[in-house]
Design a protein around this motif. Sequence first.
Motif, PDB file in Angstrom:
ATOM      1  N   HIS A  63      40.929  26.120  31.839  1.00 50.18           N
ATOM      2  CA  HIS A  63      40.584  27.008  32.971  1.00 50.18           C
ATOM      3  C   HIS A  63      39.244  26.594  33.562  1.00 50.18           C
ATOM      4  O   HIS A  63      38.234  26.596  32.863  1.00 50.18           O
ATOM      5  CB  HIS A  63      40.516  28.469  32.506  1.00 50.18           C
ATOM      6  CG  HIS A  63      40.128  29.410  33.606  1.00 50.18           C
ATOM      7  ND1 HIS A  63      41.011  29.815  34.579  1.00 50.18           N
ATOM      8  CD2 HIS A  63      38.945  30.004  33.916  1.00 50.18           C
ATOM      9  CE1 HIS A  63      40.391  30.624  35.421  1.00 50.18           C
ATOM     10  NE2 HIS A  63      39.133  30.755  35.049  1.00 50.18           N
ATOM     11  N   HIS A  65      37.046  25.828  37.714  1.00 49.13           N
ATOM     12  CA  HIS A  65      37.048  26.082  39.157  1.00 49.13           C
ATOM     13  C   HIS A  65      36.604  24.874  39.975  1.00 49.13           C
ATOM     14  O   HIS A  65      36.552  24.958  41.208  1.00 49.13           O
ATOM     15  CB  HIS A  65      36.161  27.284  39.484  1.00 49.13           C
ATOM     16  CG  HIS A  65      36.717  28.573  38.941  1.00 49.13           C
ATOM     17  ND1 HIS A  65      37.631  29.332  39.628  1.00 49.13           N
ATOM     18  CD2 HIS A  65      36.518  29.205  37.758  1.00 49.13           C
ATOM     19  CE1 HIS A  65      37.957  30.397  38.899  1.00 49.13           C
ATOM     20  NE2 HIS A  65      37.302  30.334  37.758  1.00 49.13           N
ATOM     21  N   HIS A 248      43.347  35.525  35.858  1.00 51.25           N
ATOM     22  CA  HIS A 248      42.212  36.086  35.110  1.00 51.25           C
ATOM     23  C   HIS A 248      42.624  37.490  34.638  1.00 51.25           C
ATOM     24  O   HIS A 248      43.212  38.243  35.412  1.00 51.25           O
ATOM     25  CB  HIS A 248      40.989  36.246  36.011  1.00 51.25           C
ATOM     26  CG  HIS A 248      40.376  34.959  36.486  1.00 51.25           C
ATOM     27  ND1 HIS A 248      40.834  34.274  37.582  1.00 51.25           N
ATOM     28  CD2 HIS A 248      39.313  34.254  36.022  1.00 51.25           C
ATOM     29  CE1 HIS A 248      40.078  33.195  37.768  1.00 51.25           C
ATOM     30  NE2 HIS A 248      39.153  33.150  36.844  1.00 51.25           N
ATOM     31  N   HIS A 285      40.285  34.418  29.928  1.00 51.82           N
ATOM     32  CA  HIS A 285      39.259  35.339  29.404  1.00 51.82           C
ATOM     33  C   HIS A 285      39.785  36.271  28.312  1.00 51.82           C
ATOM     34  O   HIS A 285      39.519  36.049  27.151  1.00 51.82           O
ATOM     35  CB  HIS A 285      38.562  36.112  30.528  1.00 51.82           C
ATOM     36  CG  HIS A 285      37.827  35.221  31.461  1.00 51.82           C
ATOM     37  ND1 HIS A 285      36.629  34.633  31.129  1.00 51.82           N
ATOM     38  CD2 HIS A 285      38.143  34.746  32.689  1.00 51.82           C
ATOM     39  CE1 HIS A 285      36.231  33.868  32.111  1.00 51.82           C
ATOM     40  NE2 HIS A 285      37.133  33.905  33.069  1.00 51.82           N
ATOM     41  N   ASP A 336      35.482  27.030  32.632  1.00 55.09           N
ATOM     42  CA  ASP A 336      35.224  27.997  33.714  1.00 55.09           C
ATOM     43  C   ASP A 336      34.030  27.593  34.582  1.00 55.09           C
ATOM     44  O   ASP A 336      33.447  28.432  35.261  1.00 55.09           O
ATOM     45  CB  ASP A 336      35.006  29.407  33.109  1.00 55.09           C
ATOM     46  CG  ASP A 336      35.298  30.529  34.103  1.00 55.09           C
ATOM     47  OD1 ASP A 336      36.037  30.298  35.073  1.00 55.09           O
ATOM     48  OD2 ASP A 336      34.768  31.639  33.914  1.00 55.09           O
TER      49      ASP A 336
END
Length: 502
Positions: A63, A65, A248, A285, A336
């Motif tokens: 995960h 971005h 998420h 998360h 993340d």
Amino acid sequence: MRQIVGARYTLLDGEAAADHALCVDGDRIIAAGGLAELVARYPDAELVGGDSFILCPGFINAHDHGRALGTLALGTLALGAADDFLEVWLAGLGSLPQIPPYLAALYSGLQLLRGGVTGVAHSHNPARWADMPAEIPEAIRGYRDAGIRVAMHPPIIDQNMLVYAERERFLALLPPDLRAQVGAADKIDLSADAYFDMLDALYDAHHDSVNHRVHIQVSPAGGQWCGDGLIHRACDWARRQNTRAQMHLLETRYQRRYAYKTWGVSFVKRLDEIGALGPWLTLAHMVWVEEEDVDLLAERGVGIAHNISSNLRLRSGLAPIAEMVAAGVPVGIGLDGQTLDDDQDFLREMRLAWTLANRDGMAAADLSAKAVWRMGTSNAADISFGAEAGLGRLDVGARADLVLLDWEAVRGRWAPMEFPPSELLPAFSLRRAKREQVRGVMVAGEWVLRDGAHARFDVDEVEREIYARLDFVADGGAPELGEYLREFYRGWDEDDLPPLRR
Ligand SMILES: [Zn+2]
């Protein structure tokens, strides 16, 4: 051209084997065994690696971005993107300078490869929602050029942009000017229909179910930001296309509270009621999951992306990772874009996940080093690209995504050569290895990192281009909302929910 890759130790799904070399042909591992045996079988093969290396599968970042410079870059602290509670931090995130999506993905991919990451699940943050159909192919091109695999998640949301619920109570807290400004701004200019049309087109153009260089997946961005209908439609789309969905969930205590306020049950139970839980889904998360829901997640085969650094930096808390692993939930590790040292060091992230999962008290669940190696490789691969992609493993027939770690540097000066014995090697190297000790990285049979240097790009050059093209005139973000958001959610702290030990 065939290659034989040898090492002092090879980490096979978290267990160390001595004298376990691999023969690579094209993008596949075609044989494994003792070095002498492989050399005899393939006398023309080039020999790579040797006794001063540890060999392991490429890591999969479950995960991220793809923000390239992190959220603290270039004085954006002053613009409101300092680490803070997630709800406050998000309000400042739009003030980050924009980087052209190709360059952001290229640089992010190169950074990850430097640390041994050979595949990434990229949750896209669009500069503008309506521009996403143009941004996503550019980001894909960036990752492709870097030489890393990508599971691409274009996001969609359709509710609760400003606060998770009680919008009117929040607006009433604001001074009139700010109220008018934010009251008019919290909508997105991308409809669900337009989003799914875009996803269909991206899937047709880019999804690679043969070599798994690029996956197109669906991402209802967060439980509280998406209505039931949207989540349902997303899961349907993932199942129909035989791809995955990533969302998420339960990152903060206020998201847990939102579920109880809205439905009177936990978020996980609510998602199960609407049929969203299944092996197609990965949840990022999951800090505030009820312990009683962990078995349900395991039963449904839902994957969890664990983001330990991010959960610390954004003051979210500690997820019950050892309990999830013990229950059989497939857990992978994701950075993340928020690692502890802001450097995307995957090995350190694994170390941190391991250390903080093992909690105080003799009755606490244990998380072994072997389990953490799997969380960084095979498990992360399964929940990011699907088990059928066969990534994150060194089996014969698997795709040749490999990492060579500098054994001498990991071992340090003090340890005698015969230490540690191979049964302790996974724990020893998990405690000590860092990204600087990654010397070689192979993706699909190509060495994209050799002797610690990128083979395809001059990273300094890419960095200079990014700095030259930064766009500071982005219109997003409202960092001045921070104090009001704190006040608003403080009102949610006086709840009657059973406490969770985090
Ligand atoms: Zn995220």
